[in-house]
Scaffold this motif. Structure first.
Motif, short mmCIF file in Angstrom:
data_model
loop_
_atom_site.label_atom_id
_atom_site.label_comp_id
_atom_site.label_asym_id
_atom_site.label_seq_id
_atom_site.Cartn_x
_atom_site.Cartn_y
_atom_site.Cartn_z
N ILE A 173 0.89 -1.17 0.00
CA ILE A 173 0.00 0.00 0.00
C ILE A 173 0.93 1.22 0.00
N MET A 174 1.02 1.84 -1.15
CA MET A 174 1.96 2.96 -1.34
C MET A 174 1.29 4.21 -0.81
N ASP A 175 1.58 4.57 0.43
CA ASP A 175 0.85 5.69 1.04
C ASP A 175 1.80 6.79 1.51
N GLY A 176 1.29 8.01 1.53
CA GLY A 176 2.03 9.13 2.11
C GLY A 176 2.55 10.16 1.11
N ASN A 177 2.12 10.05 -0.13
CA ASN A 177 2.57 11.01 -1.15
C ASN A 177 2.15 12.44 -0.81
N GLY A 178 0.91 12.59 -0.38
CA GLY A 178 0.37 13.91 -0.07
C GLY A 178 1.15 14.56 1.07
N ARG A 179 1.38 13.78 2.14
CA ARG A 179 2.11 14.31 3.30
C ARG A 179 3.56 14.65 2.96
N TRP A 180 4.16 13.85 2.08
CA TRP A 180 5.54 14.10 1.65
C TRP A 180 5.62 15.49 1.00
N VAL A 220 2.38 21.20 -3.51
CA VAL A 220 1.03 20.65 -3.69
C VAL A 220 1.10 19.12 -3.70
N ARG A 221 -0.01 18.49 -3.26
CA ARG A 221 -0.06 17.03 -3.09
C ARG A 221 0.43 16.26 -4.32
N THR A 222 0.08 16.79 -5.48
CA THR A 222 0.39 16.03 -6.71
C THR A 222 1.90 15.91 -6.96
N GLY A 224 3.89 15.12 -4.73
CA GLY A 224 4.17 13.89 -3.99
C GLY A 224 3.93 12.67 -4.86
N HIS A 225 2.83 12.70 -5.60
CA HIS A 225 2.54 11.56 -6.50
C HIS A 225 3.64 11.43 -7.56
N GLU A 226 4.05 12.57 -8.12
CA GLU A 226 5.11 12.52 -9.14
C GLU A 226 6.38 11.91 -8.57
N TYR A 245 -0.75 -1.11 -4.71
CA TYR A 245 -2.05 -0.42 -4.62
C TYR A 245 -1.81 1.02 -5.08
N ALA A 246 -2.26 1.32 -6.27
CA ALA A 246 -1.97 2.62 -6.87
C ALA A 246 -3.14 3.59 -6.81
N PHE A 247 -4.37 3.04 -6.87
CA PHE A 247 -5.55 3.92 -6.86
C PHE A 247 -6.76 3.08 -6.43
N GLU A 306 -12.24 4.21 -3.68
CA GLU A 306 -12.55 5.36 -2.82
C GLU A 306 -11.77 6.61 -3.23
N ASN A 307 -10.61 6.43 -3.87
CA ASN A 307 -9.81 7.59 -4.29
C ASN A 307 -10.51 8.45 -5.35
N TRP A 308 -11.53 7.88 -6.01
CA TRP A 308 -12.29 8.70 -6.98
C TRP A 308 -12.96 9.87 -6.30
N LYS A 309 -13.15 9.77 -4.97
CA LYS A 309 -13.84 10.84 -4.23
C LYS A 309 -12.91 12.00 -3.89
N ARG A 310 -11.66 11.92 -4.27
CA ARG A 310 -10.73 13.03 -4.01
C ARG A 310 -11.07 14.23 -4.92
N PRO A 311 -10.50 15.41 -4.63
CA PRO A 311 -10.80 16.57 -5.51
C PRO A 311 -10.52 16.21 -6.97
N ARG A 349 -9.42 17.70 -9.47
CA ARG A 349 -8.12 18.11 -10.03
C ARG A 349 -7.04 17.06 -9.69
N GLU A 350 -7.05 16.57 -8.44
CA GLU A 350 -6.05 15.58 -8.03
C GLU A 350 -6.25 14.28 -8.81
N VAL A 351 -7.52 13.88 -8.98
CA VAL A 351 -7.82 12.64 -9.71
C VAL A 351 -7.33 12.77 -11.16
N ILE A 394 -4.96 14.66 -12.37
CA ILE A 394 -3.49 14.64 -12.43
C ILE A 394 -2.98 13.21 -12.20
N LEU A 395 -3.60 12.49 -11.28
CA LEU A 395 -3.19 11.10 -11.03
C LEU A 395 -3.37 10.24 -12.29
N MET A 396 -4.49 10.45 -12.97
CA MET A 396 -4.75 9.66 -14.20
C MET A 396 -3.74 10.00 -15.29
C1 IPE Z 1 -0.92 7.52 -1.72
O1 IPE Z 1 -0.60 8.74 -1.14
C2 IPE Z 1 -1.28 7.64 -3.18
C3 IPE Z 1 -2.71 7.44 -3.48
C4 IPE Z 1 -3.62 7.09 -2.62
C5 IPE Z 1 -3.11 7.66 -4.85
P1 IPE Z 1 -1.70 9.72 -0.57
O2 IPE Z 1 -2.14 10.64 -1.67
O3 IPE Z 1 -2.80 8.96 0.06
O4 IPE Z 1 -0.90 10.52 0.51
P2 IPE Z 1 -1.38 10.97 1.96
O5 IPE Z 1 -1.86 9.73 2.64
O6 IPE Z 1 -2.46 11.97 1.77
O7 IPE Z 1 -0.16 11.53 2.59
#
Ligand code: IPE
Ligand code: IPE
Ligand code: MG
Length: 253
Positions: A19-26, A33-35, A37-39, A63-65, A68-73, A75-77, A79-81
């Protein structure tokens, strides 16, 4: 001595899920901006895929997406796509050089048409690669996967292809997206969250769970090796007693 040298190559897990988590916090920690982190998470994906292939892991599921992640803003969705589309192209080289076969699980058809088509192209392009299976969980949720499996089993029962008495654990396993894959022996989650977030609920029934506070964009080969070393120190009992497990291990020697 690094963690790689401490790995017992004869006792490698066949399947590791992450479960690749924490991009936004990074990104937030850096005032970005959160994206961003994804890059920056792409480097970690490449590192882990290479490390797993080099070791001889058979399946690596990322686990990339989530559904439930479809419910994110929006703009973020978006950019992720876009990032997913770009990454499929840019990482084809890594897949070829390391003989990695790409697979995907999830409600793939719900992805943007362009992304979906490119994904199918990459799956086709790598279908003869033999070293490792890299499975991307995209628009994936375990509840969705189980609902789809139940629907298909019910359809078969209705058409008399299967009788309800014959439904057993392997029938269910064989109707999940992960049909034919061994269950993951090890689940890694980054960013210190202690939850499964609708990931592989059936398949993780007896997985060892390893949680690290490291945020996904900072995760490197060494961290991956450390997780495997930690896994290899565990006693996997599968409901039995510790004595039974060690007795069995002695017999195997
Ligand atoms: C994981 O990082 C990536 C996806 C869920 C697409 P997050 O975007 O969930 O990062 P945090 O958890 O908000 O820090
Ligand atoms: C889980 O991360 C999904 C992926 C890593 C793709 P989330 O960040 O979406 O999970 P929650 O919402 O914190 O449980
Ligand atoms: Mg998160």
């Amino acid at each position: 001595m690094g963690f790689k040298d401490k790995i017992d190559m004869k006792r490698l897990p066949r399947h590791i899920a992450i479960i690749m988590d924490g991009n936004g916090r990074w990104a937030k920690q850096r005032g970005l901006v959160r994206t961003v982190g994804h890059e920056n998470g792409i480097v970690a994906v490449r590192e882990v895929a290479e490390a797993a292939a080099e070791l001889g892991i058979e399946y690596l599921t990322l686990y990339a997406f989530s559904v439930e992640n479809w419910k994110r803003p929006q703009r973020e969705v978006e950019i992720l796509m876009k990032l997913l589309l770009k990454t499929i192209d840019s990482e084809m080289k890594t897949l070829k050089e390391n003989d990695i076969r790409l697979l995907a699980i999830g409600n793939l058809i719900s992805l943007q048409k362009k992304t979906y088509e490119r994904l199918l192209w990459a799956i086709e392009e790598t279908k003869n690669h033999k070293r490792m299976n890299l499975v991307l969980a995209l628009s994936y949720s375990s509840h969705y996967e189980i609902v789809e499996a139940v629907k298909e089993i019910a359809r078969k029962a209705k058409q008399n292809e299967l009788s309800p008495e014959d439904i057993n654990e392997s029938v269910i396993s064989n109707h999940l997206f992960t049909k034919g894959f061994p269950d993951p022996e090890l689940l890694i989650r980054t960013s210190g969250e202690f939850r499964i977030s609708n990931f592989l609920l059936w398949q993780l029934a007896y997985s060892e769970i390893y949680i690290t506070p490291i945020l996904w964009p900072d995760f490197r080969k060494e961290n991956f090796y450390e997780a495997i070393v930690n896994f290899q120190k565990r006693e996997r009992r599968f409901g039995k007693t510790s004595e039974q497990v060690s007795e069995n291990a002695n017999k195997m020697k």
